[in-house]
Scaffold this active site. Structure first.
Site, PDB file in Angstrom:
ATOM      1  N   ASN A  45       1.017  -1.155   0.092  1.00  0.00           N
ATOM      2  CA  ASN A  45      -0.083   0.165  -0.050  1.00  0.00           C
ATOM      3  C   ASN A  45       1.269   0.801  -0.058  1.00  0.00           C
ATOM      4  OD1 ASN A  45      -2.612  -1.442   0.328  1.00  0.00           O
ATOM      5  ND2 ASN A  45      -2.378  -1.049   2.508  1.00  0.00           N
ATOM      6  N   LEU A 224      -2.787  10.255  14.332  1.00  0.00           N
ATOM      7  CA  LEU A 224      -2.996  10.644  15.301  1.00  0.00           C
ATOM      8  C   LEU A 224      -4.570   9.784  14.730  1.00  0.00           C
ATOM      9  CD1 LEU A 224      -1.834  13.353  17.487  1.00  0.00           C
ATOM     10  CD2 LEU A 224      -1.961  10.922  17.878  1.00  0.00           C
ATOM     11  N   ASP A 256      -0.434   3.740   5.403  1.00  0.00           N
ATOM     12  CA  ASP A 256       0.090   3.609   4.620  1.00  0.00           C
ATOM     13  C   ASP A 256      -0.349   4.375   3.281  1.00  0.00           C
ATOM     14  OD1 ASP A 256       0.115   0.913   5.987  1.00  0.00           O
ATOM     15  OD2 ASP A 256      -1.170   0.217   4.385  1.00  0.00           O
TER      16      ASP A 256
HETATM   17  O1  RIB Z   1      -2.202  -0.472   7.031  1.00  0.00           O
HETATM   18  C1  RIB Z   1      -3.554  -1.789   6.339  1.00  0.00           C
HETATM   19  C2  RIB Z   1      -3.016  -2.797   5.711  1.00  0.00           C
HETATM   20  O2  RIB Z   1      -2.478  -3.514   6.963  1.00  0.00           O
HETATM   21  C3  RIB Z   1      -4.098  -3.800   5.077  1.00  0.00           C
HETATM   22  O3  RIB Z   1      -3.982  -3.393   3.642  1.00  0.00           O
HETATM   23  C4  RIB Z   1      -3.752  -5.228   5.385  1.00  0.00           C
HETATM   24  O4  RIB Z   1      -3.310  -5.535   4.331  1.00  0.00           O
HETATM   25  C5  RIB Z   1      -2.576  -5.320   5.895  1.00  0.00           C
HETATM   26  O5  RIB Z   1      -0.853  -5.193   6.214  1.00  0.00           O
END
Ligand code: RIB
Length: 308
Positions: A45, A224, A256
């Site tokens: 991601n 946060l 992410d």
């Molecule tokens: O941060 C979200 C992610 O955490 C998701 O896509 C899931 O796969 C986990 O890895």
């Protein structure tokens, strides 16, 4: 596009996402009419977030040789991400995540089975050393084994490449790993677990950040959620409020989105304050859409939000 070179060391997993009123209790079955299958995994991601806002991205990981692995390859082909250092283990499987999004709050809970990537070793990271040395920024997280993340940080540090450790999910870390980290980006739960003090308020976040700075990290950004992010480094503390880019439909992957955007802004030469704001803008847009990787915004969207 293409000026900022990022390398991400992390996982791809297939996200199996369900939305409903509540999770079942043990022994109970509940029904829902919402299900999505898509690319996920924190590293993947972050790579996609970075790519969509303009970076040249190399991803280091491992897949099984199966349908979810094919989904990963197709995703990297479509997004224009280099998967030259994404190896395969035919004896294992590509990871998967169970994600439950609570309908009322749009908050999420996640269970990850990493599969083949759990077998990645420091020697595999060494083999990708050339890609790490060619980057401006390396981002890694704790969905890969700690020795693997650590080796990535070491190689980057030796080459003068800026290092980001997103300590997600929080696991016990060797003390000396912090010395290899330029930018540590925990959320509140991870900051609590790793600092040993509960993080609820901005003051708590600053106290946790102080404890990481004392261990040798150069700058700490505690994300946060709807409160934005708190940045602390030798220059002081700053609270960056969250961007409201629309109705929040799914917060999964917001961290992410932040990390991918933050990495790109640093690689473009912005200072850590501007990079934190940029990361918050990417996250603010991502939560207005469903899913994780599919929710990552384009550079135009981020630039518009930042200038609006
Ligand atoms: O941060 C979200 C992610 O955490 C998701 O896509 C899931 O796969 C986990 O890895």
């Amino acid at each position: 596009m293409g000026s900022a070179r990022i390398v991400v060391l992390g996982t791809f997993v297939a996200d199996l996402s369900f939305r409903g009123d509540r999770l079942p209790v043990m022994g109970e079955t509940v029904m829902t009419d919402y299900f999505r299958l898509g690319p996920g995994g924190k590293g993947s991601n972050q790579a996609i977030a970075a790519r969509r806002v303009g970076a040249e991205v190399t991803f280091i990981s491992r897949l099984g040789r199966d349908a979810f692995g094919a989904l990963a390859r197709e995703t990297y082909r479509r997004e224009g991400i280099s998967d030259a250092w994404v190896s395969e283990d035919a004896d294992s499987y590509t990871g998967a995540a169970f994600i439950f999004v609570e309908a009322a709050s749009r908050q999420n809970t996640i269970v990850v089975a990493p599969g083949a990537v759990a077998g990645l070793s420091p020697a595999d990271v060494d083999r990708a050393g050339e890609a790490i040395r060619a980057a401006r920024v390396l981002a890694t997280n704790l969905e890969v084994p700690v020795p693997v993340a650590r080796r990535g940080l070491e190689l980057a540090r030796q080459a003068g490449v800026a290092t980001i450790l997103n300590p997600a999910p929080a696991v016990p870390l060797p003390e000396d790993i912090y010395l290899l980290v330029d930018f540590l980006t925990p959320n509140e739960i991870e900051a609590s677990a790793l600092s040993g003090r509960e993080v609820c308020t901005l003051d708590d976040a600053e106290a946790a950040a102080d404890s990481f700075l004392a261990r040798g990290v150069r700058a700490v950004v505690v994300t946060l959620g709807e409160k934005g992010a708190l940045l602390k480094d030798a220059a002081g503390v700053q609270h960056v409020p969250a961007f409201r880019a629309g109705t929040v439909v799914d917060t999964t992957g917001a961290g992410d989105a932040f990390n991918g955007g933050f990495a790109v802004a640093l690689a473009e030469g912005r200072d850590v304050r501007a990079a934190t704001r940029f990361g918050c803008a990417v996250a603010g847009l991502s939560v207005t859409r469903e899913g994780t990787a599919p929710s990552m915004p384009s550079r135009d969207e981020v630039d518009r939000l930042l200038s609006g």
